[in-house]
Design an enzyme around this catalytic site. Structure first.
Site, PDB file in Angstrom:
ATOM      1  N   GLU A  16      -1.229   5.909   5.057  1.00 40.58           N
ATOM      2  CA  GLU A  16      -2.481   5.241   4.630  1.00 40.58           C
ATOM      3  C   GLU A  16      -3.128   4.627   5.940  1.00 40.58           C
ATOM      4  O   GLU A  16      -2.535   4.149   6.672  1.00 40.58           O
ATOM      5  CB  GLU A  16      -2.197   3.973   3.862  1.00 40.58           C
ATOM      6  CG  GLU A  16      -3.432   3.379   3.456  1.00 40.58           C
ATOM      7  CD  GLU A  16      -3.071   2.239   2.333  1.00 40.58           C
ATOM      8  OE1 GLU A  16      -2.347   2.517   1.437  1.00 40.58           O
ATOM      9  OE2 GLU A  16      -3.575   1.034   2.714  1.00 40.58           O
ATOM     10  N   TYR A  51     -10.717   1.854   1.276  1.00 42.77           N
ATOM     11  CA  TYR A  51     -12.272   1.736   0.897  1.00 42.77           C
ATOM     12  C   TYR A  51     -12.701   0.397   0.750  1.00 42.77           C
ATOM     13  O   TYR A  51     -11.872  -0.596   0.201  1.00 42.77           O
ATOM     14  CB  TYR A  51     -12.396   2.525  -0.428  1.00 42.77           C
ATOM     15  CG  TYR A  51     -13.912   2.366  -1.207  1.00 42.77           C
ATOM     16  CD1 TYR A  51     -14.675   3.447  -0.868  1.00 42.77           C
ATOM     17  CD2 TYR A  51     -14.151   1.316  -1.789  1.00 42.77           C
ATOM     18  CE1 TYR A  51     -16.034   3.299  -1.455  1.00 42.77           C
ATOM     19  CE2 TYR A  51     -15.592   1.234  -2.379  1.00 42.77           C
ATOM     20  CZ  TYR A  51     -16.519   2.577  -2.100  1.00 42.77           C
ATOM     21  OH  TYR A  51     -17.810   2.237  -2.656  1.00 42.77           O
ATOM     22  N   ASP A 111     -10.317  -6.077  -4.597  1.00 38.19           N
ATOM     23  CA  ASP A 111     -10.125  -7.370  -4.512  1.00 38.19           C
ATOM     24  C   ASP A 111     -11.515  -8.207  -4.507  1.00 38.19           C
ATOM     25  O   ASP A 111     -12.287  -7.708  -4.001  1.00 38.19           O
ATOM     26  CB  ASP A 111      -9.488  -7.902  -3.044  1.00 38.19           C
ATOM     27  CG  ASP A 111      -7.947  -7.670  -2.941  1.00 38.19           C
ATOM     28  OD1 ASP A 111      -7.432  -8.072  -4.308  1.00 38.19           O
ATOM     29  OD2 ASP A 111      -7.474  -7.313  -2.039  1.00 38.19           O
ATOM     30  N   ALA A 126      -9.887  -1.516 -13.065  1.00 42.14           N
ATOM     31  CA  ALA A 126      -9.363  -0.211 -12.587  1.00 42.14           C
ATOM     32  C   ALA A 126      -9.181   0.748 -13.674  1.00 42.14           C
ATOM     33  O   ALA A 126      -9.677   1.999 -13.773  1.00 42.14           O
ATOM     34  CB  ALA A 126      -7.919  -0.202 -11.789  1.00 42.14           C
ATOM     35  N   GLN A 179       2.136  -1.840  -4.822  1.00 28.99           N
ATOM     36  CA  GLN A 179       1.590  -2.957  -4.074  1.00 28.99           C
ATOM     37  C   GLN A 179       2.904  -3.517  -3.394  1.00 28.99           C
ATOM     38  O   GLN A 179       4.000  -3.151  -3.621  1.00 28.99           O
ATOM     39  CB  GLN A 179       1.106  -4.254  -4.923  1.00 28.99           C
ATOM     40  CG  GLN A 179       0.522  -5.323  -3.946  1.00 28.99           C
ATOM     41  CD  GLN A 179      -0.508  -5.067  -3.057  1.00 28.99           C
ATOM     42  OE1 GLN A 179      -0.230  -4.580  -2.022  1.00 28.99           O
ATOM     43  NE2 GLN A 179      -1.735  -5.208  -3.629  1.00 28.99           N
TER      44      GLN A 179
HETATM   45  P1  FAD Z   1      -6.634  -3.884 -12.372  1.00 31.99           P
HETATM   46  O1  FAD Z   1      -5.469  -2.575 -12.510  1.00 31.99           O
HETATM   47  O2  FAD Z   1      -7.968  -3.440 -12.817  1.00 31.99           O
HETATM   48  O3  FAD Z   1      -5.964  -4.909 -12.435  1.00 31.99           O
HETATM   49  C1  FAD Z   1      -6.496  -6.233 -11.977  1.00 31.99           C
HETATM   50  C2  FAD Z   1      -6.050  -7.458 -12.685  1.00 31.99           C
HETATM   51  O4  FAD Z   1      -6.571  -7.490 -13.960  1.00 31.99           O
HETATM   52  C3  FAD Z   1      -4.487  -7.497 -13.120  1.00 31.99           C
HETATM   53  O5  FAD Z   1      -4.095  -9.191 -13.287  1.00 31.99           O
HETATM   54  C4  FAD Z   1      -4.556  -6.967 -14.395  1.00 31.99           C
HETATM   55  O6  FAD Z   1      -3.310  -7.625 -14.943  1.00 31.99           O
HETATM   56  C5  FAD Z   1      -5.646  -7.494 -15.077  1.00 31.99           C
HETATM   57  N1  FAD Z   1      -6.209  -6.498 -15.849  1.00 31.99           N
HETATM   58  C6  FAD Z   1      -6.412  -4.852 -15.680  1.00 31.99           C
HETATM   59  N2  FAD Z   1      -6.811  -4.776 -16.913  1.00 31.99           N
HETATM   60  C7  FAD Z   1      -7.633  -5.742 -17.760  1.00 31.99           C
HETATM   61  C8  FAD Z   1      -8.139  -5.600 -18.965  1.00 31.99           C
HETATM   62  N3  FAD Z   1      -8.589  -4.437 -19.603  1.00 31.99           N
HETATM   63  N4  FAD Z   1      -8.340  -6.818 -19.291  1.00 31.99           N
HETATM   64  C9  FAD Z   1      -7.924  -7.904 -18.854  1.00 31.99           C
HETATM   65  N5  FAD Z   1      -7.115  -7.804 -17.567  1.00 31.99           N
HETATM   66  C10 FAD Z   1      -7.008  -6.840 -17.199  1.00 31.99           C
HETATM   67  N6  FAD Z   1      -8.578  -3.002  -2.351  1.00 31.99           N
HETATM   68  C11 FAD Z   1      -9.773  -2.462  -1.719  1.00 31.99           C
HETATM   69  O7  FAD Z   1     -10.480  -3.300  -1.663  1.00 31.99           O
HETATM   70  N7  FAD Z   1      -9.635  -1.372  -0.965  1.00 31.99           N
HETATM   71  C12 FAD Z   1      -8.553  -0.431  -1.005  1.00 31.99           C
HETATM   72  O8  FAD Z   1      -8.469   0.563  -0.163  1.00 31.99           O
HETATM   73  C13 FAD Z   1      -7.328  -0.823  -1.541  1.00 31.99           C
HETATM   74  N8  FAD Z   1      -6.329  -0.291  -1.502  1.00 31.99           N
HETATM   75  C14 FAD Z   1      -5.100  -0.491  -1.832  1.00 31.99           C
HETATM   76  C15 FAD Z   1      -3.962   0.447  -2.178  1.00 31.99           C
HETATM   77  C16 FAD Z   1      -2.820  -0.140  -2.792  1.00 31.99           C
HETATM   78  C17 FAD Z   1      -1.577   1.054  -2.900  1.00 31.99           C
HETATM   79  C18 FAD Z   1      -2.775  -1.156  -3.895  1.00 31.99           C
HETATM   80  C19 FAD Z   1      -1.606  -1.697  -4.371  1.00 31.99           C
HETATM   81  C20 FAD Z   1      -3.910  -2.068  -3.788  1.00 31.99           C
HETATM   82  C21 FAD Z   1      -5.025  -1.742  -2.950  1.00 31.99           C
HETATM   83  N9  FAD Z   1      -6.167  -2.647  -3.001  1.00 31.99           N
HETATM   84  C22 FAD Z   1      -7.262  -2.365  -2.325  1.00 31.99           C
HETATM   85  C23 FAD Z   1      -5.895  -3.954  -3.548  1.00 31.99           C
HETATM   86  C24 FAD Z   1      -6.631  -3.779  -5.100  1.00 31.99           C
HETATM   87  O9  FAD Z   1      -7.870  -3.682  -5.006  1.00 31.99           O
HETATM   88  C25 FAD Z   1      -6.301  -5.361  -5.697  1.00 31.99           C
HETATM   89  O10 FAD Z   1      -4.899  -5.447  -5.642  1.00 31.99           O
HETATM   90  C26 FAD Z   1      -7.023  -5.774  -6.789  1.00 31.99           C
HETATM   91  O11 FAD Z   1      -7.006  -7.074  -6.816  1.00 31.99           O
HETATM   92  C27 FAD Z   1      -6.578  -5.051  -8.000  1.00 31.99           C
HETATM   93  O12 FAD Z   1      -6.754  -3.786  -8.238  1.00 31.99           O
HETATM   94  P2  FAD Z   1      -6.271  -2.985  -9.287  1.00 31.99           P
HETATM   95  O13 FAD Z   1      -6.504  -1.617  -9.419  1.00 31.99           O
HETATM   96  O14 FAD Z   1      -4.565  -3.351  -9.294  1.00 31.99           O
HETATM   97  O15 FAD Z   1      -6.643  -3.945 -10.511  1.00 31.99           O
END
Ligand code: FAD
Length: 313
Positions: A16, A51, A111, A126, A179
């Protein structure tokens, strides 16, 4: 062979990188003989580029990925978030990636910016992004999603978090990128728990090499709430930079440079050992945060036995 096939058949190695903020940084990463050119010699199966939430570095993110796509040495994967993005803008950006030969995506919520309670965009999680990409683009993208072995910092429970991970799978995700997690017992429990919950996607483990005290503490505590095993806490304590590693002028510690170097050396060995432990857990790949560097990452990949025979280093 497609990335999904690779993840099913053998352990995948990926790196990465992040989009540099300056021209000099771009040159170091993307210039001739730069970090990307060197990383290719390790034969990674893909290289992903982060990103900036809110799209602050979208231009640079695309520039880095364009270079990887044009070089044709490995698969370019873009990270992509919902933060501040309307459906229209998402459609536009994803079409831009496709036009540039980038059809692998890590679909994230992102985030939340300081003080915000929502994404400020049309999509809130997501899962909604995965659903949108599948509806609009069919199978044009291979989609990864994030998984949090200790539970996402804002989840209501680990069970609920796993349920949302399962939903991302059901909506069309292809594999999971994890993560940060140093707690191996928790990682193994999570692997069992997601499989028991019906999540069968391949798991690609995200690993941040331990090279610097400040970055290690920051990554664990500023956002993710990661547990630090005693062995890692001891490592940090043993090489503690006084008064603390965050102080603007830490060179007041007369052993500053020696401690930094010794921590880095011990951290590299810690990371290698951790990779060995992960590989015993039924994972599909190791995703190393290269931090836009080469030497340490190459050493770790080699010593942890991650390189395929045809790698040049
Ligand atoms: P989600 O899967 O949407 O989850 C977020 C929260 O909401 C969780 O607590 C989940 O339990 C809850 N949730 C999910 N769906 C629902 C629903 N339908 N209703 C209610 N609650 C729900 N961030 C960046 O900005 N740029 C990057 O390039 C980046 N790269 C990353 C790379 C990796 C490998 C990882 C693991 C993380 C990365 N992140 C990055 C961080 C990531 O954006 C954060 O961890 C963010 O806070 C959560 O993203 P997620 O896709 O896990 O969210």
């Amino acid at each position: 062979m497609s990335l999904i096939e690779m993840l099913k058949r053998r352990n995948v190695l990926s790196f990465e990188v992040y989009p540099p903020k300056t021209e000099a940084g771009m040159d170091r990463l993307c210039g001739k003989g730069g970090v990307l050119d060197k990383l290719y010699t390790l034969n990674p199966d893909y290289i992903s580029c982060t990103y900036g939430a809110g799209g602050t570095n979208v231009g640079r993110n695309l520039e880095v990925l364009q270079k990887i796509a044009q070089d044709g040495r490995t698969i370019p994967v873009t990270h992509f978030t919902c933060i501040g993005n309307s459906r229209e803008r998402i459609r536009e950006q994803l079409n831009g990636y496709l036009d540039n030969g980038i059809n692998h995506l890590l679909a994230l919520r992102g985030d939340l910016p300081m003080g915000c309670t929502g994404t400020g965009g049309d999509l809130h999680y997501a899962g909604e992004l995965v659903e949108f990409v599948r509806r609009e683009f069919g199978d044009k993208f291979t989609i990864a999603v994030a998984g949090s072995p200790e539970g996402h910092i804002s989840c209501t429970s680990l069970e609920a978090d796993i349920e949302f991970l399962k939903r991302k799978q059901d909506l069309g995700a292809d594999y999971i990128m994890t993560q940060l997690c140093w707690d191996m017992d928790q990682f193994c429990r999570w692997m069992d728990a997601i499989r028991a919950a019906g999540v069968w996607l391949p798991v690609d483990v995200g690993i941040m090499p331990i090279l610097d005290q400040k970055a290690t503490i920051n990554m664990a505590l500023s956002r993710n709430g990661c547990v630090m095993p005693r062995s890692l806490s001891v490592l940090i304590s043993k090489h503690w930079i006084f008064p603390d590693p965050f102080t603007a002028n830490p060179e007041t510690d007369t052993q500053y440079h020696q401690k930094k170097a010794a921590f880095r050396e011990a951290g590299v060995e810690y990371t290698i050992d951790q990779i060995h432990q992960y590989r015993r857990c039924g994972i599909a790949g190791i995703h190393l945060y290269a931090l836009n560097r080469f030497e340490d990452v190459a050493y770790i990949a080699r010593e942890a036995g991650l390189l395929r025979e045809d790698a040049k280093v």
